[in-house]
Write an enzyme that holds these catalytic residues in place. Sequence first.
Site, mmCIF file in Angstrom:
data_model
loop_
_atom_site.group_PDB
_atom_site.id
_atom_site.type_symbol
_atom_site.label_atom_id
_atom_site.label_comp_id
_atom_site.label_asym_id
_atom_site.label_seq_id
_atom_site.Cartn_x
_atom_site.Cartn_y
_atom_site.Cartn_z
ATOM 1 N N ASP A 1 78.083 28.826 32.122
ATOM 2 C CA ASP A 1 77.007 29.376 32.950
ATOM 3 C C ASP A 1 76.075 30.174 32.038
ATOM 4 O OD1 ASP A 1 75.511 30.792 34.936
ATOM 5 O OD2 ASP A 1 77.193 30.560 36.315
ATOM 6 N N ARG B 1 73.286 31.805 33.510
ATOM 7 C CA ARG B 1 72.406 32.576 34.385
ATOM 8 C C ARG B 1 72.490 34.068 34.074
ATOM 9 N NH1 ARG B 1 74.306 30.413 40.069
ATOM 10 N NH2 ARG B 1 76.235 30.251 38.901
#
Length: 458
Positions: A314, A316
Amino acid sequence: MMGVDPIPINWGAKTAAERGPVIVSRHIKTMKYRNAIGAHGGSYCIYRALAVASGNLSEMHRPDFTNTQAPYKFGPNPQWSDPKKIVSLDPWGHLIVENFNNLLEQDVDVRPTIAVTKAHLKMAEIDEALKNGSIVPDDKVVSADGNVSVVKAAVEPVWLLKGVAERFNTSESVLRRALFEDTGGMYPELITRPDMELFLPPIGGLTVYIFGNPEIINKPDTKLTVRVHDECNGSDVFGSDICTCRPYLIYGIEECIKQAQSGGVGIIVYFRKEGRALGEVTKYLVYNARKRQEGGDTALTYFKRTECIAGVKDMRFQAMMPDVLHWLGITRIDRFISMSNMKYEAIVGSGISIINRVDLPDNLIPEDSMVEINAKIADGYFSSKSKPEESDLENTVGRSCQLRAGNAYQIIELATAKFLDGIRATRLLMLESISESPAPLNRCPVGMELLERRRGVG
Ligand SMILES: [Zn+2]
């Protein structure tokens, strides 16, 4: 010769005037006042360059701000003058005309990085909810024919580099160098102008959708329902069933409508962070790898396939996400419509309390996306149900897809290796030529002279 005289920025100052305007334009009468690296428009700055290059836009163009101001009053909130609470957007970004008209009148190119407007939403799922009675029209938030009233704010990123570095537990110089190198040397000022503290990165921004009265968001007794949603174009817009993104987004909107109807405010924050900020190309590669792996697409190997391709599961990094909530003046969220542990921890860690976490009801989860949702719950996502065991994860299997050509893997690997070698060589050459350059590129007097001659200004 035109000198360099950046207008000082006092991040966290009490008023816009004391804080100073964010100036990034290379407009001829503005250039010397520049105090920020990058360009306006996030990733769209490249299209602006195209428009100039192709002769469709004059580089001397200045925006006319007549009637562009926000229809509602936002702030100032106390969080705006806390230099630690907001580091990734300009809290005064929508109040440029109000605060810096003196500069605009002197032809200095100061531009908004935030814009606020009103809108009506019309969505098939909301029509359906009105039909089955789960949402009742009130002619304020939702009309009988299914028009939902909202106020929305578009926000472009403005990074205070030292503040961003702090959020990621790294130093400003390490961050500056990584940004410089991994964008192919696009912004030399990142390493040549440590006095410039702000960076407008070429990335997607965010949009805030507000249901109910936006002017009471910052009142302590206003009940708030919030969903922070990261873009998933495949599901959000096109209805792909491999994940729960659109169902969760719609569920969030319905909960926001209900909160607004009971006198509170509902807020959806929509971040342009496609495919966990890995982008759609990586996302689709992962989809293929998941569907073709031995044993099929199981929840047990869900994150592994992403890590194999992207190197991380990830990108983000929710560290900067709460900034927009602080901009809105939020100190407490009553209903948080998200199962993400990363989002929850980032918000609570930034000093906003969350009273209730709301998971996605089972009947809204598409069958093929059980792989994703079970993998996430096992990884720490919030769920009101019991955590799946390892055997449950192995048994959560999605649709598979057949390989057409037996040697497709090898072909992809070869092409990727060649491509990466190409990038590596170019990057080395660039770095070498920059370190050999006699003066910082942005300060180079030759460059300025050329610019002035070209524009006919002395
Ligand atoms: Zn999705």
